[in-house]
Design a protein around this motif. Structure first.
Motif, mmCIF file in Angstrom:
data_model
loop_
_atom_site.group_PDB
_atom_site.id
_atom_site.type_symbol
_atom_site.label_atom_id
_atom_site.label_comp_id
_atom_site.label_asym_id
_atom_site.label_seq_id
_atom_site.Cartn_x
_atom_site.Cartn_y
_atom_site.Cartn_z
ATOM 1 N N ALA A 305 10.898 12.167 -5.682
ATOM 2 C CA ALA A 305 10.317 12.419 -4.363
ATOM 3 C C ALA A 305 9.465 11.232 -3.913
ATOM 4 N N VAL A 306 9.380 11.073 -2.602
ATOM 5 C CA VAL A 306 8.470 10.099 -2.005
ATOM 6 C C VAL A 306 7.607 10.830 -0.993
ATOM 7 N N GLU A 307 6.397 10.327 -0.765
ATOM 8 C CA GLU A 307 5.459 10.996 0.111
ATOM 9 C C GLU A 307 4.865 10.002 1.089
ATOM 10 N N ALA A 308 4.640 10.458 2.321
ATOM 11 C CA ALA A 308 4.039 9.634 3.360
ATOM 12 C C ALA A 308 2.629 10.133 3.649
ATOM 13 N N SER A 309 1.731 9.200 3.993
ATOM 14 C CA SER A 309 0.363 9.581 4.342
ATOM 15 C C SER A 309 -0.207 8.528 5.271
ATOM 16 N N LEU A 310 -1.259 8.901 5.984
ATOM 17 C CA LEU A 310 -1.971 7.976 6.856
ATOM 18 C C LEU A 310 -3.353 7.733 6.267
ATOM 19 N N LEU A 311 -3.655 6.473 5.974
ATOM 20 C CA LEU A 311 -4.948 6.090 5.425
ATOM 21 C C LEU A 311 -5.766 5.442 6.527
ATOM 22 N N PRO A 312 -6.873 6.041 6.920
ATOM 23 C CA PRO A 312 -7.734 5.375 7.907
ATOM 24 C C PRO A 312 -8.434 4.186 7.274
ATOM 25 N N TRP A 313 -8.791 3.210 8.092
ATOM 26 C CA TRP A 313 -9.569 2.089 7.587
ATOM 27 C C TRP A 313 -10.965 2.572 7.212
ATOM 28 N N PRO A 314 -11.599 1.957 6.215
ATOM 29 C CA PRO A 314 -12.970 2.357 5.860
ATOM 30 C C PRO A 314 -13.904 2.261 7.060
ATOM 31 N N SER A 315 -14.965 3.006 7.014
ATOM 32 C CA SER A 315 -15.930 3.039 8.117
ATOM 33 C C SER A 315 -16.448 1.636 8.423
ATOM 34 N N GLY A 316 -16.427 1.294 9.718
ATOM 35 C CA GLY A 316 -16.926 -0.007 10.151
ATOM 36 C C GLY A 316 -15.940 -1.138 10.020
ATOM 37 N N ILE A 317 -14.704 -0.864 9.555
ATOM 38 C CA ILE A 317 -13.689 -1.902 9.330
ATOM 39 C C ILE A 317 -12.684 -1.903 10.481
ATOM 40 N N THR A 318 -12.433 -3.080 11.040
ATOM 41 C CA THR A 318 -11.414 -3.258 12.076
ATOM 42 C C THR A 318 -10.466 -4.367 11.615
ATOM 43 N N PRO A 319 -9.170 -4.090 11.484
ATOM 44 C CA PRO A 319 -8.241 -5.128 11.007
ATOM 45 C C PRO A 319 -8.011 -6.193 12.065
ATOM 46 N N ARG A 320 -7.821 -7.427 11.631
ATOM 47 C CA ARG A 320 -7.458 -8.532 12.514
ATOM 48 C C ARG A 320 -5.989 -8.866 12.278
ATOM 49 N N LEU A 321 -5.104 -8.054 12.845
ATOM 50 C CA LEU A 321 -3.673 -8.173 12.584
ATOM 51 C C LEU A 321 -3.061 -9.407 13.218
ATOM 52 N N ALA A 322 -3.721 -9.989 14.230
ATOM 53 C CA ALA A 322 -3.160 -11.153 14.924
ATOM 54 C C ALA A 322 -3.275 -12.434 14.114
ATOM 55 N N LEU A 323 -4.018 -12.404 13.007
ATOM 56 C CA LEU A 323 -4.263 -13.633 12.252
ATOM 57 C C LEU A 323 -3.252 -13.867 11.142
ATOM 58 N N GLY A 324 -2.075 -13.256 11.240
ATOM 59 C CA GLY A 324 -1.023 -13.533 10.279
ATOM 60 C C GLY A 324 -0.859 -12.438 9.245
ATOM 61 N N SER A 325 -0.093 -12.755 8.206
ATOM 62 C CA SER A 325 0.207 -11.783 7.165
ATOM 63 C C SER A 325 -1.018 -11.500 6.302
ATOM 64 N N PRO A 326 -1.045 -10.331 5.659
ATOM 65 C CA PRO A 326 -2.026 -10.139 4.598
ATOM 66 C C PRO A 326 -1.835 -11.187 3.500
ATOM 67 N N TYR A 327 -2.870 -11.384 2.696
ATOM 68 C CA TYR A 327 -2.806 -12.357 1.609
ATOM 69 C C TYR A 327 -2.299 -11.694 0.342
ATOM 70 N N LEU A 328 -1.516 -12.434 -0.412
ATOM 71 C CA LEU A 328 -0.972 -11.966 -1.685
ATOM 72 C C LEU A 328 -1.775 -12.601 -2.814
ATOM 73 N N SER A 329 -2.453 -11.784 -3.602
ATOM 74 C CA SER A 329 -3.274 -12.311 -4.693
ATOM 75 C C SER A 329 -2.411 -12.558 -5.921
ATOM 76 N N ARG A 330 -2.963 -13.246 -6.882
ATOM 77 C CA ARG A 330 -2.229 -13.546 -8.115
ATOM 78 C C ARG A 330 -1.833 -12.270 -8.851
ATOM 79 N N SER A 331 -2.611 -11.228 -8.679
ATOM 80 C CA SER A 331 -2.308 -9.958 -9.340
ATOM 81 C C SER A 331 -1.209 -9.171 -8.644
ATOM 82 N N GLY A 332 -0.743 -9.669 -7.491
ATOM 83 C CA GLY A 332 0.315 -8.991 -6.760
ATOM 84 C C GLY A 332 -0.170 -8.011 -5.719
ATOM 85 N N HIS A 333 -1.478 -7.933 -5.501
ATOM 86 C CA HIS A 333 -2.020 -7.026 -4.490
ATOM 87 C C HIS A 333 -2.125 -7.735 -3.137
#
Length: 485
Positions: A305-333
Motif C-alpha cells: 500500500a501507499v498513502e498520501a498526506s498533506l504536510l503543512p510548513w512549520p509555523s512561520g516558514i514560507t518556502p521560496r520556490l522560485a529560487l530553484g530546486s531543493p538542495y540534495l545533501s550528501r546523506s541523500g536528503h
C-alpha cells in the motif's frame, strides 16, 4: 524485410516503404531524406535508381542496387540520444532523486568559444507558445526532436532535412487537451525514454497517454481520470499524479505503467483551491509535490500500500520556490530554501523535505540551486553537494548568476549571468529585457552567448543531435553549440 514491408513498382523499379512495425506507410508528401534515417534506409542518387525522383530509398538490408547492381551507400548514422523535459533525465532511476535540475547529458563545450562566437547550428523556433522539448526515437532508428505546446495540446516534429516543424495529427477524433499548469509545474513521465511508447502528460481533461508514430506523423491518445493539478511521476512502477475530484478536492491517483488500471491513493481529501504545486520530487522513500500551502507527500505504507498526506510548513516558514530546486545533501536528503519569520525577525533557512517535524538549518543568504550546485545571489559559482551556511562568497555587485541545469556526467553547470543594477527581488518581478551572458562552469569556464532577454531564467536548455540548444520565447531561432566529446 524484418519489421518493415516494402513495395516495388514493376514499371519503374522504384521501392517504397509500405509499412513499419505495423504503423502504416508514410504520407505521400513525406520527404524521403526525412524518412530515411527513421527506418535505416539506404539512399541512392544514381539516375537509374531514382526513376525520375530526387532520390531512391532501399531497405537497409540491401547492399546493392537491384536496378544497377552497384554497391549502395551505407545508411546514415542515426542519433540515439534522449532528452526528457524539462531537465533531460535519461531514465526513471530514483537515485539520484527525480525532479532536480540534473541531467546525465555530458554538457561540455569547446574552451575556444567566446561571446563573439557564432552558434554552430540554429533551428527555427516552433510557432509561438509555451514549449517543452522531448528527444526520443519513439521506437524508430533515429532520435528526433519534438516540441510540446502543453498549454494548447499540440505536438510538433522537427524534420531535420526539410528544416521545418510539422504538427502531428491525432489518430482519434478527440485530440490532446491543453494544460493550465505553469512552467514550473508542468512535467511528464515516460516508461521507456528511447522508445517513448507511452508518454504520460497532464491535461485539464485528465492524464493523457500518448503514443507517437513518427512514420505516419500521427499520435494515438487515451485519456484517463480528471483534471491534473500537478505533474505526473513514475515511482515504484506506477505513474502517480494529483487530480481534481468531482467535489473540488484533490486526490493522488496511481496508474500502472501499462495504462490500464487507475486507482486513488489512500489519503484524506485535500482542498485544491489554493494549491499551486511545482514539479514533483521523488526518491526511493517518497514523492513530494511542493506548494506554498504545504507538501503533498506519497509514501509506502504497510505491505504494497501507499498513502498520501498533506504536510503543512512549520509555523512561520514560507518556502521560496522560485529560487530553484531543493538542495540534495550528501546523506541523500532534500532541503527546501525558505524564509522564517519569528520574534527575532526574518531570515533564510533550509527545511528538510517530506517530514512532518523537519530539521531546520540556518542560512547566511538566499541561494539559487540546481539541486547540487549552489549559487549565492550576487556571487560567483560554487559547486558542492552541501555547503557551510557561514562560508560566504565574495560579492559581485550588479550581477546575478542563475543556474539553469547541471550535468552529473561532466560535472558542469549551465548558468545565465544577468546584469541587474537593482535587487534580486526586483529582477525576478520584472518583465523587462536584461543583458544575459550564458556560460558553462566546470573544469574550464566558457562564456558562449550574450542576448537581451526578458525573464532569462525561463530559458530552456536541451540536447539534440550532439548539440546544446537554448530556447527562449523572445527568440525566433534556437541557437545550438556542439558538445565537446
Amino acid at each position: 524485410m524484418g519489421d518493415q514491408t516494402w513495395s516495388r513498382n514493376p514499371a519503374t523499379g522504384a521501392f517504397e516503404l509500405a509499412d513499419y512495425k505495423g504503423w502504416g506507410a508514410p504520407p505521400a508528401a513525406c520527404d524521403p531524406l526525412d524518412l530515411a534515417t527513421l527506418v535505416g534506409a539506404r539512399v541512392s542518387v544514381d539516375g537509374a535508381d531514382r526513376a525520375g525522383k530526387s532520390v531512391a530509398l532501399y531497405p537497409g538490408a540491401f547492399k546493392f542496387s537491384p536496378v544497377t547492381g552497384k554497391a549502395l551507400p551505407a545508411p546514415s548514422v542515426p542519433h540515439r540520444g534522449t532528452w526528457l523535459p524539462p531537465f533531460g533525465a535519461a531514465d526513471s532511476l530514483e537515485d539520484p532523486p527525480q525532479g532536480l535540475r540534473l541531467t546525465a547529458a555530458p554538457l561540455a563545450l569547446r574552451p575556444t568559444l567566446s561571446i563573439e562566437s557564432v552558434p554552430d547550428r540554429q533551428l527555427a523556433a516552433p510557432p509561438s507558445g509555451h514549449y517543452q522539448f522531448l528527444v526520443s526515437a519513439c521506437d524508430t532508428c533515429d532520435a528526433r526532436l519534438l516540441a510540446l505546446e502543453y498549454s494548447k495540446g499540440r505536438i510538433y516534429h522537427w524534420l531535420p532535412h526539410s528544416e521545418r516543424w510539422l504538427e502531428l495529427r491525432c489518430s482519434v477524433p478527440q485530440a490532446l487537451a491543453g494544460s493550465s499548469l505553469g512552467e514550473e509545474a508542468w512535467g511528464m513521465a515516460v516508461q521507456e525514454p528511447q522508445g517513448a511508447t507511452r508518454i504520460f502528460m497532464p491535461t485539464d481533461a485528465g492524464l493523457a497517454i500518448v503514443s507517437i508514430n513518427l512514420i505516419a506523423r500521427t499520435y494515438a491518445l487515451r485519456t484517463v481520470g480528471t483534471r491534473c493539478v500537478g505533474a505526473p511521476i513514475l515511482w515504484q512502477g506506477r505513474v502517480h499524479v494529483p487530480m481534481l475530484e468531482q467535489d473540488g478536492t484533490l486526490g493522488v491517483y496511481a496508474l500502472d505503467a501499462a495504462g490500464t488500471a487507475l486507482r486513488r491513493v489512500q489519503g484524506p481529501a485535500i482542498d485544491a483551491a489554493t494549491a499551486k504545486w511545482v514539479r514533483p520530487l521523488a526518491d526511493r522513500r517518497q514523492i513530494v509535490w511542493l506548494a506554498p500551502a504545504g507538501q503533498l507527500v506519497v509514501k509506502a505504507g504497510a505491505g504494497d500500500a501507499v498513502e498520501a498526506s498533506l504536510l503543512p510548513w512549520p509555523s512561520g516558514i514560507t518556502p521560496r520556490l522560485a529560487l530553484g530546486s531543493p538542495y540534495l545533501s550528501r546523506s541523500g536528503h532534500l532541503w527546501q530554501q525558505c524564509v522564517q519569520q519569528d520574534d527575532q525577525g526574518q531570515r533564510f533557512v533550509f527545511v528538510q523535505v517530506g517530514l512532518g517535524d523537519p530539521e531546520i538549518r540556518p542560512a547566511s543568504s538566499p541561494r539559487l540551486s540546481t539541486g547540487a550546485a549552489c549559487f549565492q545571489l550576487d556571487a560567483r559559482l560554487r559547486i558542492a553537494p552541501w555547503f557551510d551556511a557561514d562560508d560566504c562568497l565574495d560579492s559581485e555587485a550588479g550581477e546575478v548568476i542563475i543556474p539553469l541545469i547541471e550535468s552529473t556526467s561532466a560535472s558542469s553547470v549551465l548558468c545565465a549571468r544577468v546584469s541587474s543594477p537593482g535587487s534580486v527581488e526586483s529582477l525576478f518581478a520584472s518583465d523587462d529585457a536584461w543583458t544575459t551572458t550564458f556560460e558553462l562552469h566546470g573544469e574550464r569556464d566558457v562564456q558562449f552567448w550574450v542576448a537581451s532577454l526578458s525573464r532569462p531564467w525561463a530559458t530552456l536548455p536541451f540536447v539534440y543531435a550532439g548539440h546544446l540548444y537554448l530556447y527562449h520565447p523572445d527568440k525566433r531561432r534556437l541557437p545550438g553549440w556542439r558538445i565537446d566529446p
